[in-house]
Scaffold this motif. Structure first.
Motif, PDB file in Angstrom:
ATOM      1  N   TYR A   1      29.739  42.234  48.655  1.00  0.00           N
ATOM      2  CA  TYR A   1      29.994  42.403  47.451  1.00  0.00           C
ATOM      3  C   TYR A   1      29.729  40.994  46.002  1.00  0.00           C
ATOM      4  CZ  TYR A   1      34.244  39.618  48.660  1.00  0.00           C
ATOM      5  OH  TYR A   1      35.448  38.737  48.174  1.00  0.00           O
ATOM      6  N   GLY A   2      29.833  41.609  45.019  1.00  0.00           N
ATOM      7  CA  GLY A   2      29.765  41.069  44.403  1.00  0.00           C
ATOM      8  C   GLY A   2      30.497  41.473  42.915  1.00  0.00           C
ATOM      9  N   VAL A   3      31.729  40.550  41.997  1.00  0.00           N
ATOM     10  CA  VAL A   3      32.595  40.894  41.734  1.00  0.00           C
ATOM     11  C   VAL A   3      32.379  39.251  40.459  1.00  0.00           C
ATOM     12  CG1 VAL A   3      33.838  41.531  43.287  1.00  0.00           C
ATOM     13  CG2 VAL A   3      34.844  39.452  42.546  1.00  0.00           C
ATOM     14  N   GLY A   4      33.055  40.247  39.192  1.00  0.00           N
ATOM     15  CA  GLY A   4      32.740  39.765  37.784  1.00  0.00           C
ATOM     16  C   GLY A   4      34.977  39.872  37.210  1.00  0.00           C
ATOM     17  N   THR A   5      35.361  38.285  36.927  1.00  0.00           N
ATOM     18  CA  THR A   5      36.587  38.723  36.334  1.00  0.00           C
ATOM     19  C   THR A   5      36.389  38.281  34.990  1.00  0.00           C
ATOM     20  OG1 THR A   5      37.620  38.521  38.193  1.00  0.00           O
ATOM     21  CG2 THR A   5      38.607  37.892  36.854  1.00  0.00           C
ATOM     22  N   PHE A   6      36.674  38.961  33.924  1.00  0.00           N
ATOM     23  CA  PHE A   6      36.669  38.520  32.571  1.00  0.00           C
ATOM     24  C   PHE A   6      38.577  38.124  32.299  1.00  0.00           C
ATOM     25  CE2 PHE A   6      33.435  40.706  33.799  1.00  0.00           C
ATOM     26  CZ  PHE A   6      32.298  40.066  34.091  1.00  0.00           C
ATOM     27  N   GLY A   7      39.105  37.225  32.330  1.00  0.00           N
ATOM     28  CA  GLY A   7      40.342  37.139  31.240  1.00  0.00           C
ATOM     29  C   GLY A   7      40.613  35.705  32.732  1.00  0.00           C
ATOM     30  N   ASP A   8      41.855  34.927  32.260  1.00  0.00           N
ATOM     31  CA  ASP A   8      43.421  34.634  33.158  1.00  0.00           C
ATOM     32  C   ASP A   8      43.543  35.834  34.327  1.00  0.00           C
ATOM     33  OD1 ASP A   8      44.507  35.025  31.603  1.00  0.00           O
ATOM     34  OD2 ASP A   8      44.702  33.457  30.230  1.00  0.00           O
ATOM     35  N   GLY A   9      44.695  34.676  34.407  1.00  0.00           N
ATOM     36  CA  GLY A   9      45.497  35.168  35.172  1.00  0.00           C
ATOM     37  C   GLY A   9      46.660  35.964  34.321  1.00  0.00           C
ATOM     38  N   ASP A  10      47.054  36.152  33.156  1.00  0.00           N
ATOM     39  CA  ASP A  10      47.727  37.006  32.466  1.00  0.00           C
ATOM     40  C   ASP A  10      47.669  38.099  32.418  1.00  0.00           C
ATOM     41  OD1 ASP A  10      49.569  35.078  33.220  1.00  0.00           O
ATOM     42  OD2 ASP A  10      49.440  34.011  30.875  1.00  0.00           O
ATOM     43  N   ALA A  11      46.207  37.979  32.373  1.00  0.00           N
ATOM     44  CA  ALA A  11      45.458  39.409  32.086  1.00  0.00           C
ATOM     45  C   ALA A  11      44.699  39.035  31.658  1.00  0.00           C
ATOM     46  CB  ALA A  11      45.351  39.616  30.162  1.00  0.00           C
ATOM     47  N   SER A  12      43.577  41.010  32.757  1.00  0.00           N
ATOM     48  CA  SER A  12      42.220  40.490  33.423  1.00  0.00           C
ATOM     49  C   SER A  12      41.786  41.279  33.702  1.00  0.00           C
ATOM     50  CB  SER A  12      41.585  39.309  34.010  1.00  0.00           C
ATOM     51  OG  SER A  12      42.494  39.672  36.048  1.00  0.00           O
ATOM     52  N   ALA A  13      40.682  41.525  33.790  1.00  0.00           N
ATOM     53  CA  ALA A  13      39.508  42.847  34.171  1.00  0.00           C
ATOM     54  C   ALA A  13      38.594  42.320  34.871  1.00  0.00           C
ATOM     55  CB  ALA A  13      38.870  43.553  32.912  1.00  0.00           C
ATOM     56  N   THR A  14      38.111  43.164  35.976  1.00  0.00           N
ATOM     57  CA  THR A  14      37.739  43.013  37.437  1.00  0.00           C
ATOM     58  C   THR A  14      36.727  44.276  37.392  1.00  0.00           C
ATOM     59  OG1 THR A  14      39.312  41.150  38.034  1.00  0.00           O
ATOM     60  CG2 THR A  14      37.328  42.345  39.184  1.00  0.00           C
ATOM     61  N   ILE A  15      35.686  43.922  37.628  1.00  0.00           N
ATOM     62  CA  ILE A  15      34.205  45.276  37.805  1.00  0.00           C
ATOM     63  C   ILE A  15      33.729  44.395  39.249  1.00  0.00           C
ATOM     64  CG2 ILE A  15      33.869  46.116  35.803  1.00  0.00           C
ATOM     65  CD1 ILE A  15      31.632  44.357  35.421  1.00  0.00           C
ATOM     66  N   GLY A  16      33.498  45.263  40.217  1.00  0.00           N
ATOM     67  CA  GLY A  16      32.548  44.696  41.438  1.00  0.00           C
ATOM     68  C   GLY A  16      31.341  45.653  42.090  1.00  0.00           C
ATOM     69  N   ILE A  17      30.923  45.803  42.309  1.00  0.00           N
ATOM     70  CA  ILE A  17      30.440  46.478  42.887  1.00  0.00           C
ATOM     71  C   ILE A  17      29.871  45.909  44.788  1.00  0.00           C
ATOM     72  CG2 ILE A  17      27.984  45.553  42.784  1.00  0.00           C
ATOM     73  CD1 ILE A  17      26.581  48.390  42.363  1.00  0.00           C
TER      74      ILE A  17
END
Length: 295
Positions: free
Chosen positions: A195-211
């Motif tokens: 898999y590969g993932v990308g997380t946008f944000g920090d430990g308090d608020a984030s969105a993660t997408i992966g495939i």
């Protein structure tokens, strides 16, 4: 065959903080005087007293046996002998005058990984759905190794084991990329997902997408699994978490698996309570629980 909800984390595997804080204290005695530093208004210090209470502000003056501590209520003197620990962090960790400790479980949603990495020497022990304990350790800031084995009430040769190496790095404070393998198996064979993932944000608020692409028996699936999730911290100790998958079940059909839940946080431990479901069912969801202890 349509995956069951109860085995969601491992169906995914088969088919597919401290942030800037610096601990400045010793445990048994008061920190030495040279560890008390005057900082400017861009930094926040958290003093833990010997009675267990915490004060949030910043040191503005240091004398032989006390410090002057600037807080929202004003400037107060504090005896050094009464201080057990002092931690320094950025102003962004204070919300309405309340210090929010770093999210201790920012590298995962429920079971799926995020793009954020463990730091070298950090690690955690986790227990998913009670019967699936595991661990992970940061070998470097860019590489972590984890794994575990189930404790199901069956014979040892029927237990499920899994292995979770991961690499990653941060492009900025709020852009994190990661890649890895979730491999699981029994005595009957192994399978997993790259898999590969990308997380946008920090430990308090984030969105993660992966495939990810699943593999088993030397074959790699031609259709990917997609994941979308996120976390939103709503208070010092509570966050909302979601983890959702689009699973291929045939050349033309997809199955949406979705979840929603609450994360309860301490400084070193989290507990997640959630419900998982799929489209086309008529139940609220299958309960999910996990416990994570960071070390």
């Amino acid at each position: 065959m349509k995956p069951t909800i109860a085995c969601l984390p491992f169906a995914f595997a088969m088919t597919v903080a401290l942030t800037s804080s610096n601990s400045l204290a010793a445990q048994g005695t008061a920190p030495s005087r040279d560890r008390f530093q005057v900082v400017d208004s861009t930094r926040i210090q958290v003093i833990t007293m010997r009675d267990g209470s915490s004060l949030v502000g910043r040191i503005v003056a240091v004398s032989a046996d006390s410090v002057d501590f600037q807080m929202g209520i004003g400037r107060v003197p504090i005896a050094i002998r009464d201080i057990r620990e002092i931690t320094q962090t950025g102003v962004g960790t204070v919300h309405d005058g309340e210090y929010w400790f770093p999210n201790p479980n920012s590298t995962r949603l429920f079971f799926a990984p995020t793009g954020q990495m463990l730091k070298q020497g950090e690690g955690y022990f986790a227990d998913y759905e009670l019967f699936f304990p595991g661990f992970a350790v940061g070998v470097t800031d860019y590489l972590s190794i984890g794994g575990g084995i189930s404790i199901l009430p069956v014979g040892f040769d029927e237990q499920v084991y899994y292995f979770t190496p991961k690499i990653g790095f941060s492009l900025s404070e709020k852009v994190h990329l990661g890649a890895g393998v979730l491999m699981a198996g029994t005595s009957g064979g192994t399978g997993g997902v790259g898999y590969g993932v990308g997380t946008f944000g920090d430990g308090d608020a984030s969105a993660t997408i992966g495939i990810g692409y699943g593999f088993a028996g030397g074959d790699i699936q031609s259709k990917p699994v997609a994941m979308l999730g996120g976390e939103a911290r709503v208070s010092r100790r509570v966050a909302f978490v979601t983890e959702n998958y689009l699973l291929p079940i045939s050349d033309t059909d997809r199955n949406l698996v979705y979840s929603f839940g609450i994360r309860f946080m301490g400084e070193k431990i989290t507990t997640d309570l959630a419900l998982f479901n799929t489209t086309g069912t008529h139940i609220i969801g299958v309960p999910y629980v996990d416990f994570v202890f960071k070390f």
